[in-house]
Write a protein that holds these residues in place. Sequence first.
Motif, short mmCIF file in Angstrom:
data_model
loop_
_atom_site.label_atom_id
_atom_site.label_comp_id
_atom_site.label_asym_id
_atom_site.label_seq_id
_atom_site.Cartn_x
_atom_site.Cartn_y
_atom_site.Cartn_z
N LYS A 1 10.55 4.02 2.38
CA LYS A 1 9.64 4.48 3.42
C LYS A 1 8.55 3.44 3.66
O LYS A 1 7.82 3.09 2.74
N THR A 2 8.44 2.95 4.87
CA THR A 2 7.45 1.93 5.19
C THR A 2 6.11 2.57 5.51
O THR A 2 6.02 3.77 5.79
N GLY A 3 5.05 1.77 5.47
CA GLY A 3 3.73 2.28 5.75
C GLY A 3 2.71 1.16 5.90
O GLY A 3 3.01 -0.01 5.73
N ILE A 4 1.49 1.55 6.22
CA ILE A 4 0.40 0.61 6.40
C ILE A 4 -0.71 0.95 5.41
O ILE A 4 -1.14 2.09 5.33
N LEU A 5 -1.13 -0.04 4.65
CA LEU A 5 -2.28 0.10 3.77
C LEU A 5 -3.42 -0.67 4.40
O LEU A 5 -3.32 -1.87 4.65
N THR A 6 -4.50 0.04 4.71
CA THR A 6 -5.67 -0.57 5.32
C THR A 6 -6.73 -0.78 4.25
O THR A 6 -7.05 0.14 3.50
N ASP A 7 -7.25 -2.00 4.18
CA ASP A 7 -8.33 -2.32 3.25
C ASP A 7 -9.54 -2.73 4.07
O ASP A 7 -9.54 -3.79 4.69
N VAL A 8 -10.54 -1.87 4.11
CA VAL A 8 -11.78 -2.19 4.81
C VAL A 8 -12.65 -2.94 3.81
O VAL A 8 -13.47 -2.37 3.11
N GLY A 9 -12.39 -4.21 3.70
CA GLY A 9 -13.03 -5.08 2.72
C GLY A 9 -12.19 -6.32 2.58
O GLY A 9 -11.45 -6.69 3.48
N ILE A 10 -12.26 -6.95 1.43
CA ILE A 10 -11.50 -8.18 1.17
C ILE A 10 -10.34 -7.86 0.23
O ILE A 10 -10.55 -7.28 -0.83
N TYR A 11 -9.13 -8.22 0.65
CA TYR A 11 -7.97 -8.14 -0.24
C TYR A 11 -7.82 -9.52 -0.86
O TYR A 11 -7.62 -10.52 -0.16
N ASN A 12 -7.95 -9.59 -2.18
CA ASN A 12 -7.82 -10.86 -2.90
C ASN A 12 -6.67 -10.72 -3.89
O ASN A 12 -6.72 -9.88 -4.77
N GLN A 13 -5.65 -11.56 -3.73
CA GLN A 13 -4.50 -11.52 -4.62
C GLN A 13 -4.46 -12.81 -5.43
O GLN A 13 -4.31 -13.89 -4.87
N GLY A 14 -4.62 -12.67 -6.74
CA GLY A 14 -4.59 -13.81 -7.64
C GLY A 14 -3.18 -14.29 -7.93
O GLY A 14 -2.19 -13.70 -7.49
N ALA A 15 -3.08 -15.36 -8.71
CA ALA A 15 -1.80 -15.99 -9.01
C ALA A 15 -0.82 -15.06 -9.72
O ALA A 15 0.40 -15.22 -9.59
N SER A 16 -1.30 -14.06 -10.43
CA SER A 16 -0.41 -13.13 -11.14
C SER A 16 -0.15 -11.84 -10.38
O SER A 16 0.55 -10.96 -10.87
N GLY A 17 -0.70 -11.71 -9.19
CA GLY A 17 -0.52 -10.52 -8.38
C GLY A 17 0.70 -10.62 -7.48
O GLY A 17 1.18 -11.70 -7.16
N SER A 18 1.22 -9.45 -7.08
CA SER A 18 2.37 -9.39 -6.17
C SER A 18 2.08 -8.41 -5.05
O SER A 18 1.44 -7.39 -5.25
N LEU A 19 2.59 -8.73 -3.87
CA LEU A 19 2.52 -7.86 -2.70
C LEU A 19 3.94 -7.59 -2.25
O LEU A 19 4.70 -8.54 -1.97
N ASP A 20 4.35 -6.31 -2.22
CA ASP A 20 5.69 -5.92 -1.79
C ASP A 20 5.65 -5.45 -0.35
O ASP A 20 4.87 -4.55 -0.02
N ILE A 21 6.50 -6.03 0.48
CA ILE A 21 6.60 -5.66 1.89
C ILE A 21 8.04 -5.29 2.18
O ILE A 21 8.95 -6.08 1.91
N GLY A 22 8.27 -4.10 2.72
CA GLY A 22 9.61 -3.66 3.11
C GLY A 22 9.76 -3.74 4.61
O GLY A 22 8.82 -3.46 5.35
N ILE A 23 10.94 -4.15 5.06
CA ILE A 23 11.21 -4.20 6.50
C ILE A 23 12.45 -3.36 6.81
O ILE A 23 13.48 -3.50 6.17
#
Length: 125
Positions: free
Chosen positions: A42-64
């Motif tokens: 199930k796809t969706g939108i995550l809204t961050d009203v601020g700064i999204y900071n992803q460090g070297a050990s972080g992961s962001l999963d995006i489904g299409i």
Amino acid sequence: GGTLAASGGVTLSGGSLFGGGTITGNLNNVGGVVTTGGSATKTGILTDVGIYNQGASGSLDIGIGGTTGTKFDALDSTTAVLGGTLNISEVKGFVPTVGSTFRSGSSAFANGPSVAATVAPGKPA
């Protein structure tokens, strides 16, 4: 999705944060996994009203799961700095055609030091 108001921000140093909704405050992903959709199917939108900071050990999963509207995941952040890994997976058997584009982030996205993009195993890159 829901709303999380975090005036001091949220730090994800392990584990997972997933689902659509809104975070008011900075989101610092220093070692966890952020999945913007509600699940692997199930796809969706995550809204961050601020700064999204992803460090070297972080992961962001995006489904299409398609090329229009809400058929693919998105992280809509006021400002984003990306490091670490971007995982892209196809949802519900969707296979994009060559040249397909997906806007999975706001226009305020800034490239961090480096981002490694991966496609789900067995899928064309």
